[in-house]
Design a protein around this motif. Sequence first.
Motif, PDB file in Angstrom:
ATOM      1  N   PHE A  20       0.850  -1.126   0.095  1.00  0.00           N
ATOM      2  CA  PHE A  20      -0.041  -0.002   0.067  1.00  0.00           C
ATOM      3  C   PHE A  20       0.899   1.157  -0.157  1.00  0.00           C
ATOM      4  O   PHE A  20       0.536   2.312  -0.467  1.00  0.00           O
ATOM      5  CB  PHE A  20      -0.860   0.100   1.184  1.00  0.00           C
ATOM      6  N   ALA A  21       2.083   1.158   0.513  1.00  0.00           N
ATOM      7  CA  ALA A  21       2.882   2.275   0.535  1.00  0.00           C
ATOM      8  C   ALA A  21       3.681   2.715  -0.866  1.00  0.00           C
ATOM      9  O   ALA A  21       3.863   3.794  -1.244  1.00  0.00           O
ATOM     10  CB  ALA A  21       3.935   2.146   1.548  1.00  0.00           C
ATOM     11  N   THR A  22       3.801   1.627  -1.712  1.00  0.00           N
ATOM     12  CA  THR A  22       4.569   1.852  -2.859  1.00  0.00           C
ATOM     13  C   THR A  22       3.636   1.708  -4.138  1.00  0.00           C
ATOM     14  O   THR A  22       4.018   2.013  -5.264  1.00  0.00           O
ATOM     15  CB  THR A  22       5.602   0.663  -3.001  1.00  0.00           C
ATOM     16  N   THR A  23       2.241   1.361  -4.052  1.00  0.00           N
ATOM     17  CA  THR A  23       1.430   1.292  -5.043  1.00  0.00           C
ATOM     18  C   THR A  23       0.639   2.514  -5.050  1.00  0.00           C
ATOM     19  O   THR A  23      -0.149   2.939  -4.152  1.00  0.00           O
ATOM     20  CB  THR A  23       0.615  -0.088  -4.819  1.00  0.00           C
ATOM     21  N   TYR A  24       0.161   3.058  -6.069  1.00  0.00           N
ATOM     22  CA  TYR A  24      -0.687   4.351  -6.379  1.00  0.00           C
ATOM     23  C   TYR A  24      -1.852   3.828  -6.328  1.00  0.00           C
ATOM     24  O   TYR A  24      -2.682   3.453  -7.151  1.00  0.00           O
ATOM     25  CB  TYR A  24      -0.093   4.896  -7.896  1.00  0.00           C
ATOM     26  N   LEU A  25      -2.506   4.084  -5.236  1.00  0.00           N
ATOM     27  CA  LEU A  25      -4.023   3.787  -4.654  1.00  0.00           C
ATOM     28  C   LEU A  25      -4.692   4.865  -4.190  1.00  0.00           C
ATOM     29  O   LEU A  25      -4.284   5.461  -3.289  1.00  0.00           O
ATOM     30  CB  LEU A  25      -4.409   2.542  -3.991  1.00  0.00           C
ATOM     31  N   HIS A  26      -5.746   5.282  -4.708  1.00  0.00           N
ATOM     32  CA  HIS A  26      -6.789   6.327  -4.155  1.00  0.00           C
ATOM     33  C   HIS A  26      -7.258   6.001  -2.878  1.00  0.00           C
ATOM     34  O   HIS A  26      -7.704   4.783  -2.605  1.00  0.00           O
ATOM     35  CB  HIS A  26      -7.930   7.018  -5.025  1.00  0.00           C
ATOM     36  N   PRO A  27      -7.243   6.741  -1.885  1.00  0.00           N
ATOM     37  CA  PRO A  27      -6.790   8.531  -1.757  1.00  0.00           C
ATOM     38  C   PRO A  27      -5.088   8.310  -1.643  1.00  0.00           C
ATOM     39  O   PRO A  27      -4.869   7.519  -1.053  1.00  0.00           O
ATOM     40  CB  PRO A  27      -7.410   8.983  -0.838  1.00  0.00           C
ATOM     41  N   MET A  28      -4.546   9.339  -2.170  1.00  0.00           N
ATOM     42  CA  MET A  28      -3.153   9.754  -1.771  1.00  0.00           C
ATOM     43  C   MET A  28      -3.272  11.069  -0.957  1.00  0.00           C
ATOM     44  O   MET A  28      -2.200  11.775  -1.109  1.00  0.00           O
ATOM     45  CB  MET A  28      -2.534   9.937  -3.076  1.00  0.00           C
ATOM     46  N   SER A  29      -4.066  11.000  -0.142  1.00  0.00           N
ATOM     47  CA  SER A  29      -4.151  12.329   0.984  1.00  0.00           C
ATOM     48  C   SER A  29      -2.835  12.213   1.870  1.00  0.00           C
ATOM     49  O   SER A  29      -2.424  11.092   1.990  1.00  0.00           O
ATOM     50  CB  SER A  29      -5.452  12.345   1.467  1.00  0.00           C
ATOM     51  N   ALA A  30      -2.937  13.369   2.471  1.00  0.00           N
ATOM     52  CA  ALA A  30      -1.673  13.415   3.713  1.00  0.00           C
ATOM     53  C   ALA A  30      -2.165  12.394   4.541  1.00  0.00           C
ATOM     54  O   ALA A  30      -1.407  11.593   5.251  1.00  0.00           O
ATOM     55  CB  ALA A  30      -1.710  14.749   4.143  1.00  0.00           C
ATOM     56  N   GLU A  31      -3.376  12.367   4.956  1.00  0.00           N
ATOM     57  CA  GLU A  31      -3.713  11.469   6.279  1.00  0.00           C
ATOM     58  C   GLU A  31      -3.551  10.069   5.681  1.00  0.00           C
ATOM     59  O   GLU A  31      -3.008   9.298   6.477  1.00  0.00           O
ATOM     60  CB  GLU A  31      -5.313  11.635   6.309  1.00  0.00           C
ATOM     61  N   ARG A  32      -4.030   9.575   4.698  1.00  0.00           N
ATOM     62  CA  ARG A  32      -3.698   8.245   4.211  1.00  0.00           C
ATOM     63  C   ARG A  32      -2.155   7.802   4.019  1.00  0.00           C
ATOM     64  O   ARG A  32      -1.952   6.800   4.404  1.00  0.00           O
ATOM     65  CB  ARG A  32      -4.480   8.041   2.693  1.00  0.00           C
ATOM     66  N   MET A  33      -1.575   8.773   3.326  1.00  0.00           N
ATOM     67  CA  MET A  33      -0.160   8.295   2.978  1.00  0.00           C
ATOM     68  C   MET A  33       0.554   8.314   4.512  1.00  0.00           C
ATOM     69  O   MET A  33       1.440   7.459   4.660  1.00  0.00           O
ATOM     70  CB  MET A  33       0.286   9.454   2.306  1.00  0.00           C
ATOM     71  N   ALA A  34       0.235   9.221   5.595  1.00  0.00           N
ATOM     72  CA  ALA A  34       0.857   9.031   6.630  1.00  0.00           C
ATOM     73  C   ALA A  34       0.436   7.585   7.390  1.00  0.00           C
ATOM     74  O   ALA A  34       1.440   6.984   7.796  1.00  0.00           O
ATOM     75  CB  ALA A  34       0.303  10.097   7.694  1.00  0.00           C
TER      76      ALA A  34
END
Length: 269
Positions: free
Chosen positions: A117-131
């Motif tokens: 999930f960290a290396t695959t482009y999956l929505h959402p890419m928001s600040a909250e989800r990426m954190a």
Amino acid sequence: MMPGQTSSLRLPSFLHGTFRSVQQKTRREGLRCGEQYRKDGTFPEPQQLLEVPPGEVVLTHEVVDIQRERPAWRLYMVSNLMGHLSETSSGEGLNPFPMRNDYETYFRETAWGSLFFATTYLHPMSAERMAQRLHAVLRFWEPLQGARYLFKKLGATHTLEELMVAACGWALDAWSPEKEASVQVRLEKAAERMARASRDDSIEAILRQMSRALSSERDLKHRQVLADPIFQREGLATLDPVSFERVSGACTAELLALLFDWDDKIGVH
């Protein structure tokens, strides 16, 4: 290392084999997970985890999977599994998004899920989800370091640190530009800053990444206007909460979509 973790990386058996066999196994696993989720809102654990021998290569992106008849660890095929979650025996599709979100939340708490999930482009890419995604990888840092990874360049085998730079370099540049620190430390800082980011914090991170987004695309018609920081800041200020959340992580691809939208609107006026 977190309590309950092993020092070696283990991946589900459905991710190992030839491309065809992994394709079939991940489809079956997706249907199995979807069936249980529809019954009680939970997901079953993988039926078997296999240890990845130290230094063995894990494929994390489809573009490098050119020897498809060769047995390999095909982590990127989790996406195939997720594509089958919402299928039913009657063939009627269900709304896939709540189920996929729940699948991510559950399996992000595994080493293999955190990395996917960290290396695959999956929505959402928001600040909250990426954190959340970066924090998950950091929790499994030690076992993930044992393998080597192929991402987007043929023949370029990466360490975990190199993989995270290749896949999440945009997040490091936007949220932890202090390049004298190690990759792990920069990821920790980026994740913490994303997790507590205000709208103003996100705007500053986005502005740091706009030049990168602009340099990666040659088809923008009004490049000079789009490159103006004042124009960028004013444009960001007009975004509604949902639209802003979409770009709040400062992901390059999301910023490109925003730039093309602005470019089209400039052309209308």
